[in-house]
Motif scaffolding. Structure first.
Motif, PDB file in Angstrom:
ATOM      1  N   PHE A  77      -6.790   5.602   7.773  1.00 45.80           N
ATOM      2  CA  PHE A  77      -6.566   5.872   6.347  1.00 45.80           C
ATOM      3  C   PHE A  77      -7.707   6.710   5.760  1.00 45.80           C
ATOM      4  O   PHE A  77      -7.507   7.790   5.213  1.00 45.80           O
ATOM      5  N   GLY A  88      -4.563   2.066  -0.182  1.00 43.85           N
ATOM      6  CA  GLY A  88      -3.714   1.812   0.992  1.00 43.85           C
ATOM      7  C   GLY A  88      -4.137   0.520   1.655  1.00 43.85           C
ATOM      8  O   GLY A  88      -4.936  -0.231   1.113  1.00 43.85           O
ATOM      9  N   GLU A 113      -0.910   4.382  -5.177  1.00 41.46           N
ATOM     10  CA  GLU A 113      -0.705   3.505  -4.022  1.00 41.46           C
ATOM     11  C   GLU A 113       0.175   4.196  -2.994  1.00 41.46           C
ATOM     12  O   GLU A 113       1.178   4.829  -3.326  1.00 41.46           O
ATOM     13  N   TYR A 168       1.588   3.997   1.414  1.00 37.37           N
ATOM     14  CA  TYR A 168       1.993   3.051   2.464  1.00 37.37           C
ATOM     15  C   TYR A 168       2.008   3.762   3.804  1.00 37.37           C
ATOM     16  O   TYR A 168       2.410   4.933   3.907  1.00 37.37           O
ATOM     17  N   VAL A 183       0.064   7.991   6.755  1.00 36.62           N
ATOM     18  CA  VAL A 183       0.842   8.004   5.508  1.00 36.62           C
ATOM     19  C   VAL A 183       2.338   8.172   5.754  1.00 36.62           C
ATOM     20  O   VAL A 183       2.777   9.125   6.417  1.00 36.62           O
ATOM     21  N   VAL A 211       3.587   7.957  -0.652  1.00 35.74           N
ATOM     22  CA  VAL A 211       2.484   7.782  -1.597  1.00 35.74           C
ATOM     23  C   VAL A 211       2.939   8.218  -2.981  1.00 35.74           C
ATOM     24  O   VAL A 211       3.750   9.136  -3.122  1.00 35.74           O
ATOM     25  N   VAL A 226       5.533   2.148  -3.536  1.00 33.41           N
ATOM     26  CA  VAL A 226       4.504   2.888  -2.797  1.00 33.41           C
ATOM     27  C   VAL A 226       4.858   4.374  -2.717  1.00 33.41           C
ATOM     28  O   VAL A 226       4.484   5.068  -1.776  1.00 33.41           O
TER      29      VAL A 226
END
Length: 592
Positions: A228, A342, A363, A365, A373, A376, A389
């Motif tokens: 991330f 995340g 946020e 996911y 990703v 988002v 998300v």
């Protein structure tokens, strides 16, 4: 202009657009030291030349274990990748036995460590890692080779032509890195990600984050060994964002004030702590100031994006921002325009209140296996929805299976698990990666996560329980720091709760309640137990009778990474927590 197809193309792309003076900035001995884009590339090439002189071949594995994000990590990353070798980033906080397992499983031939603590931990098992030729350190450590020796070895440019030839022959679809997921159970799994997996993810998700190219400033503190933060760093490089590395989580508050970032990435637990600190300070106010503070909080908790609450609400919000929320912004450096979250579900109340304060949290996911990703939020163009998300990013397809599981297909899906074809085939079927998460896609295309498929359980009455939903509701209480819902195969759901010891002490002081000094005394105090019962009862109101937490036990210890209850990304290690508090489990279910 460089076309970005491999990870090491990012700095070269940045150099052509903006040779920024503060490309990478790390604090050494109290002084922020800047590395320009040109220096970044020059040092990466020196490292590549040195590694070639050490005899590094294509597809050799080089491990990096760093307890802080720093300039050296990024130089090593590029230096290794552009000669066709691969990096194996390792969480610094895992056990020495896990170091041993990962280094042996990956076959790493060299390892770079950040400091003496990591070095000593590695040294305790080094004799059991036969393929490991040498360990180098970024810090100056007695009896350990230093990475500066390699920069000196690479100063001679006579083999740069070999570096260029290696670079030219690295293909986008080739393996770039193996990331061992910390896992909530069992041995770590080595996720194989290609250059194209990560590059596509950077390019397809970067349009979702609003940046002023060449003028934005980021503070990086989430572990870079996690995909991330690593992808976020490549996005920063793509947009020529200056990257400042925080010294540590403990010094984060000081570093924020010094750097005054416009952006940083967070995990929900960290944001919860920031909010709790702000709330505790507000609770100490008196008179009109206290009333104004809590009025602003109440207003923030009702926030809806895009002016959906109407003119009167927006007018009040302007006043709240001027009087109250501006001080929050100052506390976070004064320039923060966006945060990216995340790793775990973010409580909607935090999304609302920070957006109301003018510091929206976008946020997203994803998983390590998806580079990471999948979706988002984006505050622009109606792309931000609280409790969701975001929409899937470009080139990534998401569908929901019949049992509710989220399936994902796209160039971001991993090559597979290293040396584990069977496990790979279990999660990638018909081209779709099976995430293990349960979710829905709403009418507007927003993805919403409802639970972990593997974490759902049935009570003995046959009712399904989604623990994360219950846990997130309970954790909205300032009294509850951590909670784990239990009850698989039992007659009712129950919970282990670790109270927020600091907040409970503050509460006790304000209300003149004697709760004792030690955590053990607090966890067994009848007043505290009664107060937690009130919080649980309040949160239970949102759930059906079969889902309500019927009983709970308070744990006397703080759950932590070092204690083994949390993964390095602060997720619960459910199996370990369950085993650790077996006596409390028996107390709940085995006594009347």
């Amino acid at each position: 202009m460089t076309t970005i197809t491999r990870l090491f193309d990012f700095p070269y792309y940045q150099l052509e657009k903006n040779n920024i003076t503060d490309c990478l900035v790390t604090k050494y001995d109290g002084v922020w030291v800047k590395t320009s884009t040109q220096e970044y590339i020059d040092k990466s090439n020196a490292m590549s030349r040195a590694l070639l002189r050490l005899g590094i071949e294509r597809n050799d594995k080089i491990a990096i274990i760093s307890s802080s994000n720093r300039t050296e990590w990024n130089i090593m990353d590029i230096g290794v990748l552009q000669i066709g070798a691969q990096t194996v980033p390792i969480y610094p906080t895992i056990s020495a036995e896990d170091y041993e397992y990962i280094l042996n499983h990956s076959g790493a031939v060299y390892c770079f460590v950040s400091d003496a603590v990591v070095f000593e931990k590695l040294k305790s098992v080094q004799r059991n890692i036969p393929l490991l030729k040498e360990v180098y350190s970024f810090d100056s450590i007695p009896n350990c080779k230093n990475w500066n020796e390699l920069l000196a070895l690479g100063a001679d440019r006579s083999n740069q032509d070999v570096v260029e030839d290696r670079k030219k022959n690295v293909l986008p679809e080739e393996l770039a890195t193996i990331i061992y997921t910390s896992g909530t159970t069992g041995k770590p799994k080595g996720v194989m990600l290609s250059h194209n997996n990560i590059v596509s993810n950077v390019l397809d998700s970067s349009p979702r984050i609003p940046f002023d190219e060449g003028t934005s400033r980021a503070l990086s503190f989430l572990p870079i060994c996690h995909i991330f933060e690593r992808v976020i760093l490549y996005i920063y490089q793509y947009y020529s964002v200056s990257i400042y590395f925080a010294e540590s989580i403990e010094k984060l508050s000081d570093n924020i004030k010094e750097v005054k970032p416009t952006v940083f990435s967070v995990v929900p637990r960290l944001l919860e702590k920031v909010y709790d600190k702000i709330y505790a300070k507000g609770a100490e106010l008196t008179g009109v100031k206290r009333k104004l503070f809590f009025w602003a909080i109440e207003l923030g908790l009702k926030y809806e994006p895009y002016g959906a609450n109407g003119f009167w609400y927006e007018t009040q919000l302007k006043i709240a921002r001027k009087l109250i929320f501006s001080k929050w912004q100052e506390g976070l450096g004064g320039n923060l325009t966006v945060m990216v979250s995340g790793s775990a579900a973010l409580q909607p109340r935090l999304t609302r209140v920070f957006a109301a304060a003018g510091m929206p949290v976008m946020e997203g996911y994803g998983l390590t296996e998806t580079s990471p990703v999948i979706s988002v939020n984006d505050v622009r163009n109606g792309g931000f929805r609280i409790g969701c998300v975001g929409k899937p990013i470009t080139n990534v397809e998401v569908k929901i299976a019949d049992d509710g599981e989220i399936l994902c297909k796209g160039p971001n899906v991993m090559m597979g698990y290293y040396k584990d074809e069977q496990l790979t085939n279990e999660v990638i079927k018909d081209g779709y990666f099976h995430t293990g998460d349960i979710g829905i896609i709403d009418a507007y295309g927003f993805l919403k996560i409802t639970d972990r498929k593997k974490e759902m359980f049935k009570t003995s009455g046959g009712k399904y329980i989604a623990p994360q939903l219950l846990e997130n509701a309970m954790k909205q209480s300032l009294f509850i720091e951590q909670i784990m819902v239990i009850g698989d195969g039992e007659k009712m759901p129950a919970a282990f709760i670790q109270v927020n010891f600091d907040f409970v002490r503050e509460w006790a002081k304000r209300h003149q309640v004697d709760v004792g000094d030690l955590n053990e005394e607090i966890a067994s105090n009848p007043n505290v137990i009664q107060r937690i019962q009130e919080e649980v009862d309040h949160a239970n109101e949102k759930f059906g009778n079969w889902e309500k937490i019927k009983r709970f036990e308070l744990t006397p210890t703080v759950w932590s990474i070092d204690g083994g209850e949390l993964t390095p990304t602060l997720k619960l290690k459910r199996k370990i927590v369950r085993e650790k508090y077996q006596h409390l489990y028996d107390k709940i279910y085995r006594t009347d």
